[in-house]
Design an enzyme around this catalytic site. Structure first.
Site, mmCIF file in Angstrom:
data_model
loop_
_atom_site.group_PDB
_atom_site.id
_atom_site.type_symbol
_atom_site.label_atom_id
_atom_site.label_comp_id
_atom_site.label_asym_id
_atom_site.label_seq_id
_atom_site.Cartn_x
_atom_site.Cartn_y
_atom_site.Cartn_z
ATOM 1 C CG LEU A 154 -1.803 1.254 1.363
ATOM 2 C CD1 LEU A 154 -2.726 1.417 0.155
ATOM 3 C CD2 LEU A 154 -2.615 1.209 2.650
ATOM 4 C CG ASP B 64 13.623 1.531 14.086
ATOM 5 O OD1 ASP B 64 12.453 1.093 13.996
ATOM 6 O OD2 ASP B 64 14.424 1.132 14.951
ATOM 7 C CE1 TYR C 268 -1.982 -7.117 10.810
ATOM 8 C CE2 TYR C 268 -4.209 -7.706 10.145
ATOM 9 C CZ TYR C 268 -3.081 -6.927 9.991
ATOM 10 O OH TYR C 268 -3.057 -5.940 9.032
#
Length: 300
Positions: A12, A41, A129
């Site tokens: 995406l 990061d 998740y």
């Protein structure tokens, strides 16, 4: 418009970065920080703040996330960090530097038992998740109350490796011809990444112009398919045998995969009416063809 796209190396993120072309945009990556991306990061508050302080964006889009089940099991702390910690840190940074934030989330925050789901329906994730994505949403809105959450379903589009999306991974398996059993119960709503990226661009513009007051927005294709049905479509589209493909209930019987998380897209700004919808049946052949061992011309 000045924008920063965190996670611009992913499926995406790459599409979002391309859609923002023509604006003052910076894309970030970490393990795949090439092609002009800034290495950041996103689990480091210092890295995030240095970039935001340098660029001073009006809009931040957070596409960072770890969706691979193998990562949930093998490196759960790292996977949680990429889904939850990064969301909080980016939200804190956006608020500190006065940027509007668009955070990408998932239909997996729902359990799939009461579709269709509206933006204000109560989330009830089934797996780790989904729980991480819900925790990320909560962290984002706590740190940056005027942020917007965009929930998306399964995405597909041009990939850099076959396992990057479920669709191309299934295509690779189908083409190998080995016996395979795929779930024919749980329904997915594959949505093209370029379509979702255009929605992100429209949302960013709406945020900057005060035209979006919702805190959670849904976007999804309307056609649903099981993994088994996707495999059959791929085989038949490219003239491959489907005799090795069997219908099963593997995902459903696991108990941690939603049966149907169809999202209701409502309350969107008027500009979204012109977003180009990409029908799956016409879009998927060019996406999966490069991952077949013996590519065939895509018929017109």
């Amino acid at each position: 418009m000045r924008a920063v796209i965190f996670g611009a190396s992913g499926l995406l993120g790459r599409s979002v970065l391309h859609t923002f072309a023509g604006t003052s945009v910076t894309g970030t990556g970490f393990s795949r920080s090439s092609n002009g991306l800034v290495r950041v990061d996103a689990t480091s508050a210092g890295d995030i703040e240095r970039l935001l302080d340098r660029d001073r964006p009006g809009v931040v889009v957070n596409c960072v996330g770890e969706r691979r089940p193998v990562a949930w099991a093998s490196t759960p702390d790292q996977a949680r960090g990429r889904n939850v910690v990064t969301a909080r840190l980016i939200a804190e940074g956006a608020r500190r530097y006065g940027a509007r934030l668009l955070h990408i989330s998932s239909d997996y925050v729902f359990d799939g038992q009461a579709a269709p789901y509206r933006p204000n329906d109560r989330p009830k994730p089934l797996n780790v998740y989904g729980r991480w994505k819900l925790l990320a949403e909560q962290a984002v809105l706590a740190a940056c109350p005027d942020a917007v959450i965009l929930r998306l379903p399964m995405l597909y589009g041009p990939v850099q490796f076959a396992a990057e999306t479920n669709l191309t991974d299934i295509a690779r398996q189908v083409s190998l011809g080995a016996q395979m059993e795929l779930d024919d119960v749980c329904v997915r709503y594959p949505t093209h990444a370029d379509e979702a990226a255009e929605v992100c661009r429209r949302l960013a513009e709406a945020l900057l112009h005060g035209q979006c007051t919702a805190s959670v927005i849904h976007w999804s294709a309307s056609q649903g398919f099981t993994k088994y049905r996707l495999a059959l479509m791929i085989a038949r589209r490219f003239g491959l045998s489907d005799e090795h493909i069997r219908a099963g209930k593997a995902d459903a019987t696991r108990g941690d995969r939603p049966l149907d998380c169809r999202l209701v897209c409502q309350g969107l700004p008027a500009a979204f009416d012109s977003v180009r919808r990409r029908p799956f049946r016409t879009e998927f052949p060019s996406v999966v063809e490069p991952w077949l061992p013996f590519p065939r011309p895509v018929a017109s």
